[in-house]
Design a protein around this motif. Structure first.
Motif, PDB file in Angstrom:
ATOM      1  N   ILE A  63       0.863  -1.174   0.000  1.00  0.00           N
ATOM      2  CA  ILE A  63       0.000   0.000   0.000  1.00  0.00           C
ATOM      3  C   ILE A  63       0.903   1.228   0.000  1.00  0.00           C
ATOM      4  CG2 ILE A  63      -1.722   1.305   1.315  1.00  0.00           C
ATOM      5  CD1 ILE A  63      -2.687  -1.362   2.492  1.00  0.00           C
ATOM      6  N   LEU A  64       0.583   2.217  -0.812  1.00  0.00           N
ATOM      7  CA  LEU A  64       1.400   3.425  -0.927  1.00  0.00           C
ATOM      8  C   LEU A  64       0.518   4.627  -1.229  1.00  0.00           C
ATOM      9  CD1 LEU A  64       4.329   2.117  -3.175  1.00  0.00           C
ATOM     10  CD2 LEU A  64       4.568   2.899  -0.806  1.00  0.00           C
ATOM     11  N   LEU A  65       1.080   5.819  -1.055  1.00  0.00           N
ATOM     12  CA  LEU A  65       0.435   6.987  -1.620  1.00  0.00           C
ATOM     13  C   LEU A  65       0.372   6.820  -3.133  1.00  0.00           C
ATOM     14  CD1 LEU A  65       2.105   9.895   0.399  1.00  0.00           C
ATOM     15  CD2 LEU A  65      -0.260   9.096   0.587  1.00  0.00           C
ATOM     16  N   ARG A  66      -0.678   7.309  -3.741  1.00  0.00           N
ATOM     17  CA  ARG A  66      -0.846   7.126  -5.177  1.00  0.00           C
ATOM     18  C   ARG A  66       0.356   7.655  -5.960  1.00  0.00           C
ATOM     19  NH1 ARG A  66      -4.648   6.099  -8.962  1.00  0.00           N
ATOM     20  NH2 ARG A  66      -6.230   5.747  -7.353  1.00  0.00           N
ATOM     21  N   SER A  67       0.898   8.795  -5.544  1.00  0.00           N
ATOM     22  CA  SER A  67       2.036   9.371  -6.269  1.00  0.00           C
ATOM     23  C   SER A  67       3.226   8.434  -6.250  1.00  0.00           C
ATOM     24  CB  SER A  67       2.418  10.727  -5.664  1.00  0.00           C
ATOM     25  OG  SER A  67       2.693  10.610  -4.271  1.00  0.00           O
ATOM     26  N   ALA A  68       3.459   7.765  -5.126  1.00  0.00           N
ATOM     27  CA  ALA A  68       4.570   6.821  -5.035  1.00  0.00           C
ATOM     28  C   ALA A  68       4.300   5.579  -5.883  1.00  0.00           C
ATOM     29  CB  ALA A  68       4.807   6.430  -3.579  1.00  0.00           C
ATOM     30  N   ALA A  69       3.074   5.081  -5.853  1.00  0.00           N
ATOM     31  CA  ALA A  69       2.729   3.897  -6.635  1.00  0.00           C
ATOM     32  C   ALA A  69       2.847   4.178  -8.131  1.00  0.00           C
ATOM     33  CB  ALA A  69       1.309   3.440  -6.297  1.00  0.00           C
ATOM     34  N   GLU A  70       2.407   5.346  -8.562  1.00  0.00           N
ATOM     35  CA  GLU A  70       2.492   5.684  -9.987  1.00  0.00           C
ATOM     36  C   GLU A  70       3.940   5.855 -10.427  1.00  0.00           C
ATOM     37  OE1 GLU A  70      -0.062   9.076 -10.252  1.00  0.00           O
ATOM     38  OE2 GLU A  70      -1.882   7.855 -10.519  1.00  0.00           O
ATOM     39  N   ALA A  71       4.784   6.393  -9.532  1.00  0.00           N
ATOM     40  CA  ALA A  71       6.207   6.518  -9.857  1.00  0.00           C
ATOM     41  C   ALA A  71       6.842   5.138  -9.994  1.00  0.00           C
ATOM     42  CB  ALA A  71       6.918   7.346  -8.787  1.00  0.00           C
ATOM     43  N   LEU A  72       6.458   4.197  -9.133  1.00  0.00           N
ATOM     44  CA  LEU A  72       6.969   2.832  -9.255  1.00  0.00           C
ATOM     45  C   LEU A  72       6.566   2.221 -10.592  1.00  0.00           C
ATOM     46  CD1 LEU A  72       6.591   1.006  -5.816  1.00  0.00           C
ATOM     47  CD2 LEU A  72       8.599   2.075  -6.815  1.00  0.00           C
ATOM     48  N   SER A  73       5.358   2.494 -11.033  1.00  0.00           N
ATOM     49  CA  SER A  73       4.904   1.957 -12.308  1.00  0.00           C
ATOM     50  C   SER A  73       5.743   2.513 -13.461  1.00  0.00           C
ATOM     51  CB  SER A  73       3.424   2.294 -12.526  1.00  0.00           C
ATOM     52  OG  SER A  73       2.928   1.653 -13.679  1.00  0.00           O
ATOM     53  N   GLU A  74       6.171   3.765 -13.350  1.00  0.00           N
ATOM     54  CA  GLU A  74       7.052   4.344 -14.365  1.00  0.00           C
ATOM     55  C   GLU A  74       8.396   3.625 -14.375  1.00  0.00           C
ATOM     56  OE1 GLU A  74       7.457   8.561 -13.996  1.00  0.00           O
ATOM     57  OE2 GLU A  74       5.333   8.877 -13.614  1.00  0.00           O
ATOM     58  N   ALA A  75       8.925   3.326 -13.180  1.00  0.00           N
ATOM     59  CA  ALA A  75      10.179   2.589 -13.096  1.00  0.00           C
ATOM     60  C   ALA A  75      10.020   1.188 -13.675  1.00  0.00           C
ATOM     61  CB  ALA A  75      10.641   2.515 -11.642  1.00  0.00           C
ATOM     62  N   GLN A  76       8.877   0.565 -13.393  1.00  0.00           N
ATOM     63  CA  GLN A  76       8.607  -0.778 -13.914  1.00  0.00           C
ATOM     64  C   GLN A  76       8.610  -0.778 -15.433  1.00  0.00           C
ATOM     65  OE1 GLN A  76       8.612  -3.592 -12.570  1.00  0.00           O
ATOM     66  NE2 GLN A  76       7.020  -4.981 -13.253  1.00  0.00           N
ATOM     67  N   ALA A  77       8.068   0.252 -16.037  1.00  0.00           N
ATOM     68  CA  ALA A  77       8.027   0.326 -17.496  1.00  0.00           C
ATOM     69  C   ALA A  77       9.432   0.369 -18.087  1.00  0.00           C
ATOM     70  CB  ALA A  77       7.234   1.561 -17.925  1.00  0.00           C
ATOM     71  N   GLN A  78      10.340   1.051 -17.406  1.00  0.00           N
ATOM     72  CA  GLN A  78      11.728   1.092 -17.883  1.00  0.00           C
ATOM     73  C   GLN A  78      12.380  -0.284 -17.776  1.00  0.00           C
ATOM     74  OE1 GLN A  78      14.281   4.314 -16.494  1.00  0.00           O
ATOM     75  NE2 GLN A  78      12.496   5.500 -15.860  1.00  0.00           N
ATOM     76  N   LEU A  79      12.186  -0.955 -16.649  1.00  0.00           N
ATOM     77  CA  LEU A  79      12.821  -2.258 -16.443  1.00  0.00           C
ATOM     78  C   LEU A  79      12.212  -3.325 -17.344  1.00  0.00           C
ATOM     79  CD1 LEU A  79      13.214  -2.256 -12.556  1.00  0.00           C
ATOM     80  CD2 LEU A  79      14.993  -1.930 -14.280  1.00  0.00           C
ATOM     81  N   ARG A  80      10.947  -3.181 -17.664  1.00  0.00           N
ATOM     82  CA  ARG A  80      10.293  -4.165 -18.527  1.00  0.00           C
ATOM     83  C   ARG A  80      10.993  -4.265 -19.878  1.00  0.00           C
ATOM     84  NH1 ARG A  80       5.422  -2.100 -18.501  1.00  0.00           N
ATOM     85  NH2 ARG A  80       4.809  -3.165 -16.601  1.00  0.00           N
ATOM     86  N   ASP A  90       8.663  -4.137   1.157  1.00  0.00           N
ATOM     87  CA  ASP A  90       7.863  -3.429   2.152  1.00  0.00           C
ATOM     88  C   ASP A  90       7.473  -2.086   1.571  1.00  0.00           C
ATOM     89  OD1 ASP A  90       6.561  -3.159   4.633  1.00  0.00           O
ATOM     90  OD2 ASP A  90       8.216  -1.964   5.447  1.00  0.00           O
ATOM     91  N   CYS A  91       6.280  -1.628   1.896  1.00  0.00           N
ATOM     92  CA  CYS A  91       5.776  -0.352   1.387  1.00  0.00           C
ATOM     93  C   CYS A  91       5.298   0.474   2.580  1.00  0.00           C
ATOM     94  CB  CYS A  91       4.666  -0.618   0.376  1.00  0.00           C
ATOM     95  SG  CYS A  91       5.219  -1.603  -1.052  1.00  0.00           S
ATOM     96  N   TYR A  92       4.013   0.818   2.610  1.00  0.00           N
ATOM     97  CA  TYR A  92       3.487   1.473   3.810  1.00  0.00           C
ATOM     98  C   TYR A  92       3.654   0.540   5.000  1.00  0.00           C
ATOM     99  CZ  TYR A  92       0.010   2.282   7.396  1.00  0.00           C
ATOM    100  OH  TYR A  92      -0.604   2.408   8.613  1.00  0.00           O
ATOM    101  N   ARG A  93       4.103   1.118   6.123  1.00  0.00           N
ATOM    102  CA  ARG A  93       4.340   0.348   7.345  1.00  0.00           C
ATOM    103  C   ARG A  93       3.568   0.989   8.495  1.00  0.00           C
ATOM    104  NH1 ARG A  93      10.443   0.231   8.822  1.00  0.00           N
ATOM    105  NH2 ARG A  93      10.446  -0.873   6.816  1.00  0.00           N
ATOM    106  N   PRO A  94       2.598   0.310   9.093  1.00  0.00           N
ATOM    107  CA  PRO A  94       1.870   0.888  10.221  1.00  0.00           C
ATOM    108  C   PRO A  94       2.828   1.276  11.348  1.00  0.00           C
ATOM    109  CG  PRO A  94       0.826  -1.135   9.462  1.00  0.00           C
ATOM    110  CD  PRO A  94       2.148  -1.061   8.779  1.00  0.00           C
ATOM    111  N   HIS A  95       2.511   2.343  12.049  1.00  0.00           N
ATOM    112  CA  HIS A  95       3.383   2.768  13.151  1.00  0.00           C
ATOM    113  C   HIS A  95       3.457   1.703  14.240  1.00  0.00           C
ATOM    114  CE1 HIS A  95       5.665   5.460  15.640  1.00  0.00           C
ATOM    115  NE2 HIS A  95       4.789   5.364  16.627  1.00  0.00           N
ATOM    116  N   ARG A  96       2.405   0.931  14.390  1.00  0.00           N
ATOM    117  CA  ARG A  96       2.427  -0.138  15.390  1.00  0.00           C
ATOM    118  C   ARG A  96       3.510  -1.173  15.071  1.00  0.00           C
ATOM    119  NH1 ARG A  96      -3.572  -2.218  14.206  1.00  0.00           N
ATOM    120  NH2 ARG A  96      -3.735   0.010  13.752  1.00  0.00           N
ATOM    121  N   ALA A  97       3.860  -1.304  13.781  1.00  0.00           N
ATOM    122  CA  ALA A  97       4.947  -2.210  13.399  1.00  0.00           C
ATOM    123  C   ALA A  97       6.284  -1.674  13.893  1.00  0.00           C
ATOM    124  CB  ALA A  97       4.970  -2.387  11.882  1.00  0.00           C
ATOM    125  N   VAL A  98       6.471  -0.362  13.776  1.00  0.00           N
ATOM    126  CA  VAL A  98       7.694   0.267  14.291  1.00  0.00           C
ATOM    127  C   VAL A  98       7.789   0.053  15.801  1.00  0.00           C
ATOM    128  CG1 VAL A  98       8.941   2.450  14.513  1.00  0.00           C
ATOM    129  CG2 VAL A  98       7.641   1.975  12.435  1.00  0.00           C
TER     130      VAL A  98
END
Length: 364
Positions: A63-80, A90-98
């Motif tokens: 789970i990520l902020l949309r802006s981060a997820a969309e940026a990852l998709s751009e990186a994926q397109a390059q690697l593809r 790991d992506c979003y990490r609940p504070h309770r995990a910390v």
């Protein structure tokens, strides 16, 4: 919030798994943005430095902020285009995990994970040494831990209860992982995990350099002590960490994390190349030119689901380097599924397939 009913509602919200419908505003499941990115969320499993699922991880989902997820998709397109894929740990990490990490660090050492993840440290010193922190950008939704794999390669099995060699050992001596070699395993508390570490294999340095270059090109910056950790530079200014749990994706199959089945419908595909128009590519029942032919694919056939290859080299990169040098007898063997019958799989030579989105293949 100070009203009693608002507080009660907030408390009850922490007791149910997060779904695609109840994420905080701005957050998305990565698979909604780009399902081709592999996910191996370690804190939802027992294969991590504390040896059990971490508090707050109710499913192996990114789970990520949309802006981060969309940026990852751009990186994926390059690697593809190189026959590679991102793989998130790991992506979003609940504070309770910390907070769970903090509590774990204060318990007596039991030695269960020490040899693999933090052999050079005492668990009580991991925060002081800088490997763990009481606050994390992960809890703000714009940080991600990730590596790269050969596109479509299946996740390695890590049976519960197994013990593995040190995370800083040679790749063959570490826990199984379909990731390319980055010199250490993920979450390895060792100086060789520093992005610029020199005492790692040349190929691992190249893999780190490629990952860093691609991630920086889409707006992420690397944490110098962890080759796998990247944060989006243009991120919101919020400082208060989120603490909603990582729950299963409501639009998915219901199976997540280590038990999620491969999805050839949304995975990478290849096309048949370098085969004369009047000829066919043999699909065999074993990675051997003498193996039985189970099917044939016509020249130019596109959209062939790629399951994985037996070498850590992208198909696009192999074609470019090998064709340029004239050496084509070291091609990887790859497993593909038949386009008209995805449940049937077989082996083909990587010399005759190329990523569907990878442009023109060199065949001379």
């Amino acid at each position: 919030m100070i009203k009693r009913f608002a507080l009660l509602a907030a408390f009850l919200a922490t007791l149910v798994p997060a779904t695609a419908q109840d994420l905080p505003e701005g957050f998305v499941y990565l698979r909604e943005i780009d399902p081709s990115i592999a996910q191996d969320i370690r804190y939802a499993s027992s294969h991590n430095f504390i040896g059990r699922p971490v508090n707050g991880y109710e499913a192996g989902e990114c789970i990520l902020l949309r802006s981060a997820a969309e940026a990852l998709s751009e990186a994926q397109a390059q690697l593809r285009q190189l026959g590679l894929s991102l793989k998130v740990y790991d992506c979003y990490r609940p504070h309770r995990a910390v907070e769970d990490f903090t509590a774990w660090s204060k318990t007596p050492e039991d030695g269960v994970t020490k040899n693999e993840f933090y052999a050079s440290y005492e668990k009580s010193n991991l925060f002081k040494a800088g490997w763990l922190a009481s606050r994390s950008n992960h809890s703000l939704g714009f940080a991600v831990d990730l590596g790269m794999i050969e596109a479509g390669s299946p996740e390695a099995e890590r049976p519960m209860g197994n013990t593995y060699g040190p995370c800083s050992a040679d790749k063959a001596d570490r826990a199984p992982d379909n990731s390319l070699d980055f010199g250490t395993a993920y979450d390895c508390f060792h100086e060789n995990s520093y992005t610029a570490a020199s005492d790692i294999p040349p190929q691992a340095k190249d893999n780190r350099g490629l990952l860093k270059s691609v991630m920086e090109s889409v707006g992420f910056e690397n944490y110098r002590r962890e080759w796998w950790h990247f944060s989006l530079k243009d991120a919101p200014s919020r400082r208060e960490p989120y603490d909603f749990p990582v729950g299963p994706y409501a639009g998915g199959s219901g199976e997540t994390g280590e038990n999620a089945p491969a999805n050839v419908a949304t995975g990478p595909t290849v096309r048949v190349v370098c085969v004369p128009e009047d000829n066919m590519l043999n699909v065999r029942d074993a990675p051997d030119t003498e193996a039985n032919v189970v099917s044939r694919l016509p020249a130019g056939q596109d959209g062939v689901p790629l399951i994985g290859c037996n070498r850590e080299v992208g198909l696009g990169a192999w074609h470019e380097l090998s064709r340029a040098s004239g050496v084509i007898d070291d091609a990887p063997w790859c497993t593909v599924a038949l386009p008209d019958n995805p449940e049937t799989t077989g082996f083909v030579s990587g010399a005759y397939i190329f990523p569907s989105s990878g442009g023109a293949a060199r065949c001379e």
